[in-house]
Design a protein around this motif. Structure first.
Motif, PDB file in Angstrom:
ATOM      1  N   ARG A 204      42.288  86.334  52.221  1.00 58.00           N
ATOM      2  CA  ARG A 204      43.019  87.213  51.341  1.00 58.00           C
ATOM      3  C   ARG A 204      43.564  88.515  51.583  1.00 58.00           C
ATOM      4  O   ARG A 204      44.366  89.051  50.911  1.00 58.00           O
ATOM      5  N   PHE A 205      42.527  89.326  52.314  1.00 57.04           N
ATOM      6  CA  PHE A 205      43.092  90.288  52.611  1.00 57.04           C
ATOM      7  C   PHE A 205      43.295  90.734  54.064  1.00 57.04           C
ATOM      8  O   PHE A 205      43.595  92.282  53.985  1.00 57.04           O
ATOM      9  N   CYS A 206      42.978  90.369  54.963  1.00 52.46           N
ATOM     10  CA  CYS A 206      42.395  90.496  56.601  1.00 52.46           C
ATOM     11  C   CYS A 206      44.202  90.741  57.113  1.00 52.46           C
ATOM     12  O   CYS A 206      44.607  89.482  56.872  1.00 52.46           O
ATOM     13  N   ASP A 207      44.478  91.809  58.013  1.00 53.26           N
ATOM     14  CA  ASP A 207      45.536  91.825  58.905  1.00 53.26           C
ATOM     15  C   ASP A 207      45.769  90.837  60.212  1.00 53.26           C
ATOM     16  O   ASP A 207      46.795  89.965  60.331  1.00 53.26           O
ATOM     17  N   ARG A 208      44.509  90.973  60.500  1.00 50.14           N
ATOM     18  CA  ARG A 208      44.450  90.442  61.838  1.00 50.14           C
ATOM     19  C   ARG A 208      43.152  89.549  62.468  1.00 50.14           C
ATOM     20  O   ARG A 208      42.369  90.658  61.584  1.00 50.14           O
ATOM     21  N   LYS A 219      39.760  85.907  71.946  1.00 49.84           N
ATOM     22  CA  LYS A 219      41.362  85.571  71.270  1.00 49.84           C
ATOM     23  C   LYS A 219      41.466  87.303  69.894  1.00 49.84           C
ATOM     24  O   LYS A 219      40.594  87.076  69.466  1.00 49.84           O
ATOM     25  N   THR A 220      42.410  87.735  70.106  1.00 43.39           N
ATOM     26  CA  THR A 220      42.690  88.541  68.772  1.00 43.39           C
ATOM     27  C   THR A 220      44.038  87.927  68.372  1.00 43.39           C
ATOM     28  O   THR A 220      44.874  88.065  68.946  1.00 43.39           O
ATOM     29  N   LEU A 221      43.649  87.410  66.771  1.00 45.60           N
ATOM     30  CA  LEU A 221      45.688  86.872  66.086  1.00 45.60           C
ATOM     31  C   LEU A 221      45.652  87.556  65.303  1.00 45.60           C
ATOM     32  O   LEU A 221      45.271  87.690  64.276  1.00 45.60           O
ATOM     33  N   PRO A 222      47.461  87.066  64.709  1.00 45.91           N
ATOM     34  CA  PRO A 222      47.569  87.723  63.417  1.00 45.91           C
ATOM     35  C   PRO A 222      47.168  86.760  62.600  1.00 45.91           C
ATOM     36  O   PRO A 222      46.674  85.871  62.344  1.00 45.91           O
ATOM     37  N   MET A 223      46.864  86.973  61.331  1.00 51.17           N
ATOM     38  CA  MET A 223      45.630  86.524  59.882  1.00 51.17           C
ATOM     39  C   MET A 223      46.845  85.446  59.194  1.00 51.17           C
ATOM     40  O   MET A 223      46.522  83.913  59.768  1.00 51.17           O
ATOM     41  N   GLU A 224      48.140  86.094  59.280  1.00 47.67           N
ATOM     42  CA  GLU A 224      49.231  84.893  58.939  1.00 47.67           C
ATOM     43  C   GLU A 224      49.547  84.030  59.129  1.00 47.67           C
ATOM     44  O   GLU A 224      49.189  84.320  60.679  1.00 47.67           O
ATOM     45  N   GLY A 225      49.147  83.057  58.561  1.00 41.37           N
ATOM     46  CA  GLY A 225      49.483  81.066  59.453  1.00 41.37           C
ATOM     47  C   GLY A 225      48.126  80.424  59.745  1.00 41.37           C
ATOM     48  O   GLY A 225      48.528  79.260  60.227  1.00 41.37           O
ATOM     49  N   LEU A 226      47.188  80.862  60.226  1.00 39.55           N
ATOM     50  CA  LEU A 226      45.569  80.551  60.420  1.00 39.55           C
ATOM     51  C   LEU A 226      45.320  79.774  58.966  1.00 39.55           C
ATOM     52  O   LEU A 226      44.981  80.373  57.890  1.00 39.55           O
ATOM     53  N   THR A 227      44.494  78.765  59.299  1.00 44.45           N
ATOM     54  CA  THR A 227      43.845  78.152  58.850  1.00 44.45           C
ATOM     55  C   THR A 227      42.360  78.545  58.298  1.00 44.45           C
ATOM     56  O   THR A 227      42.334  78.737  59.684  1.00 44.45           O
ATOM     57  N   GLU A 228      41.750  77.957  57.102  1.00 40.97           N
ATOM     58  CA  GLU A 228      40.214  78.174  57.870  1.00 40.97           C
ATOM     59  C   GLU A 228      39.491  76.699  59.164  1.00 40.97           C
ATOM     60  O   GLU A 228      38.741  77.268  60.048  1.00 40.97           O
ATOM     61  N   LYS A 229      40.241  76.030  59.169  1.00 39.47           N
ATOM     62  CA  LYS A 229      39.738  74.897  60.011  1.00 39.47           C
ATOM     63  C   LYS A 229      39.978  75.810  61.409  1.00 39.47           C
ATOM     64  O   LYS A 229      39.605  75.871  62.718  1.00 39.47           O
ATOM     65  N   GLU A 230      40.642  76.620  61.571  1.00 42.16           N
ATOM     66  CA  GLU A 230      41.254  76.699  62.873  1.00 42.16           C
ATOM     67  C   GLU A 230      40.811  77.883  63.085  1.00 42.16           C
ATOM     68  O   GLU A 230      40.142  78.270  64.207  1.00 42.16           O
ATOM     69  N   ILE A 231      40.048  79.554  62.120  1.00 40.44           N
ATOM     70  CA  ILE A 231      39.354  79.903  62.506  1.00 40.44           C
ATOM     71  C   ILE A 231      38.165  78.807  63.233  1.00 40.44           C
ATOM     72  O   ILE A 231      37.723  79.734  63.982  1.00 40.44           O
ATOM     73  N   ALA A 232      37.402  78.111  61.778  1.00 45.34           N
ATOM     74  CA  ALA A 232      36.045  78.145  62.481  1.00 45.34           C
ATOM     75  C   ALA A 232      35.647  77.297  63.457  1.00 45.34           C
ATOM     76  O   ALA A 232      35.673  77.525  64.480  1.00 45.34           O
ATOM     77  N   ASN A 233      37.438  76.841  64.204  1.00 42.84           N
ATOM     78  CA  ASN A 233      37.215  76.040  65.280  1.00 42.84           C
ATOM     79  C   ASN A 233      37.449  77.056  66.607  1.00 42.84           C
ATOM     80  O   ASN A 233      36.830  76.572  67.819  1.00 42.84           O
TER      81      ASN A 233
END
Length: 492
Positions: A204-208, A219-233
């Motif tokens: 909702r509001f995180c940039d990275r 890893k450090t990644l931009p938040m834009e484009g990431l799905t919840e499942k990808e973050i969990a994995n």
């Protein structure tokens, strides 16, 4: 960069908590820090807050190397932290907690109570919380205490704000207020490090986003484009399956019935029942009376009126001991103060509910205790080096698993779980949900109180919604959704 943490190492008791971890933060950025329990998130933030000192590594603020040798030094550099575990003094007032150590003075000598109360009221009004600044903190609910913790951090006008699980016990209305404040801080140039296991919040509001795993940087990644499942994995290092197990509809006979139970001013005329094999959830806003209700059922508080029926017989639990003997287990919302004996071992915390099983002639049989404890630890996948270590050395999520393990060891027939996954990562949540489903499959009954609506919707057969001490409505899982639950919770 506002902040650079470079090559941070930290160990405890010959265990490497952080191994060459780096993190950077930009001005006005909201930076998500994620990882499983025990990944090192809180340890890294406590180093930034001056609570721990790194064994190795470097910290730079606005390009200059600094040594954050104490919390006061960190605060003087404009760093403020909202702790995952509440860091309030119970016997002091709300205002005294917020301004502790920096009380405004009158005539240079005496604390200006009037000024503290006025400023405290302003801070709390940002959450629409009508709380008396003179209220003693121990008299507040956990959710109210969390808001006080947030207000304390806000009052320091920090340049870097660390939020460690700030919404874990807040309801949707309070969560939205916090998000509004985060957007304000961001626009004012405040930099925020945000830790949460609620992955939908991060989007909702995180940039990275920075991911830690087993004390190491991933890893450090931009938040834009990431799905919840990808973050969990990324967090768990493997592909995660469906979070919630299938809801069972094989329900047995009634085990608990409550009729017109009342304890003013907390709740009034509450009636409901729960059956074997059933998981029922209680939803509601802070102050709705849910925790007070289950504490009364458990014998911790005395009701003013009404009746409790256990296995068909009218019952009067005069103490928690009576309830435990009958077969009720209660995992409280505050594991730190009422769920665990922090200075005692993992083994002692699990076996405390069933000392008769593991003792003979009033002496604990260590071998019997060890087998019982080990069995429950393995079933819950508790990460612990030795069962003789103090439970306070475990991560928050593993501490929560120990709370659940002690009631499993007691062979409870009804499990009352108040915020059962507070502060638990997504991988461990799936394990807890599977365990709750398994308990139901074995004919146990489960009552869940949770501020996490997707959790209630995902695992409960029915959801009872409380509003101002009364049950406003009941929703079957087949028709329940966030909208109709919140409409009932708001009293509409």
């Amino acid at each position: 960069m506002v902040l650079e943490m470079i090559g941070i190492n930290k160990g405890f008791f010959n265990v490497k908590a952080l191994n060459n971890v780096s993190l950077n933060l930009q001005k006005g950025e909201v930076h998500a820090l994620v990882g499983e329990n025990g990944a090192g998130k809180s340890t890294l933030m406590k180093i930034l807050a001056g609570i721990y000192q790194p064994d190795e590594g470097e910290i730079r603020l606005n390009g200059k190397q600094v040594i954050l040798s104490s919390p006061n030094v960190s605060q003087n550099y404009g760093i403020s932290i909202i702790h995952q575990e509440l860091n309030l003094i119970p016997n002091m007032t709300v205002a005294e907690n917020i301004f502790l150590g920096r009380e405004p003075k009158k005539l240079g000598l005496f604390s200006n109570i009037h000024h503290m109360n006025r400023e405290t009221k302003k801070l709390l009004e940002r959450f629409d919380l009508n709380l008396d600044p003179n209220a003693i903190v121990s008299s507040l609910s956990i959710g109210e205490q969390q808001i006080v913790e947030i207000a304390k951090a806000m009052s320091r006008n920090a340049e870097i704000l660390i939020m460690d699980e700030p919404t874990a016990v807040l309801e949707e209305r309070e969560v939205q207020k916090l998000f509004d404040l985060i957007y304000q801080f961001k626009n004012q140039g405040v930099s925020i490090i945000y830790i949460s296991h609620r992955l939908n919040e991060l989007k909702r509001f995180c940039d990275r986003l920075t991911v830690l795993r087993d004390g190491q940087f991933v890893k450090t990644l931009p938040m834009e484009g990431l799905t919840e499942k990808e973050i969990a994995n990324l967090m768990v290092g493997r592909e995660l399956n469906e979070l919630y197990p299938a809801i069972r509809n094989t329900i047995g006979e009634e085990i608990l019935r409550v009729e017109s139970l009342t304890r003013k001013p907390n709740f009034e005329d509450v009636s409901f029942s729960v059956k074997r094999g059933e998981i029922i959830g209680f939803a509601g806003l802070i102050g709705a009376g849910r925790t007070e209700l289950v504490r009364t059922i458990f014998g911790d508080w005395r009701p003013d009126g009404g009746a409790i029926f256990w296995k068909g017989k009218k019952t009067d639990f005069r103490s928690p001991e009576d309830a435990v003997k009958a077969g009720i287990g209660f995992a409280t919302e505050d594991r730190k103060h009422t769920g665990l004996f922090l200075d005692m071992s993992v083994s002692q915390n699990i076996s405390v509910t069933c000392t008769r099983k593991v003792s003979k002639w009033h002496f604990i049989r260590k071998q019997v205790e060890g087998k019982l404890v080990q069995r429950n630890i393995e079933q819950l996948n508790v990460k612990v080096n030795k069962i003789t270590n103090p439970v306070k050395n475990l991560s928050g999520g593993n501490q929560q698993k120990v709370v659940l393990a002690k009631w499993m060891a007691a062979e409870s027939e009804l499990f009352i779980l108040d915020e059962p996954t507070r502060g638990i990562d997504v991988g461990a949540k799936g394990e807890i949900y599977e365990l709750i489903s398994q308990l139901a499959a074995e004919g146990k009954a489960v009552i869940i109180i949770s501020s996490d609506l997707p959790e209630l919707l995902g695992i409960c057969n029915r959801i009872l919604v409380m509003y101002r001490g009364q049950i406003k409505g009941e929703l079957d899982h087949s028709i329940a959704n966030e909208q109709n639950v919140m409409v009932l919770a708001a009293g509409v």
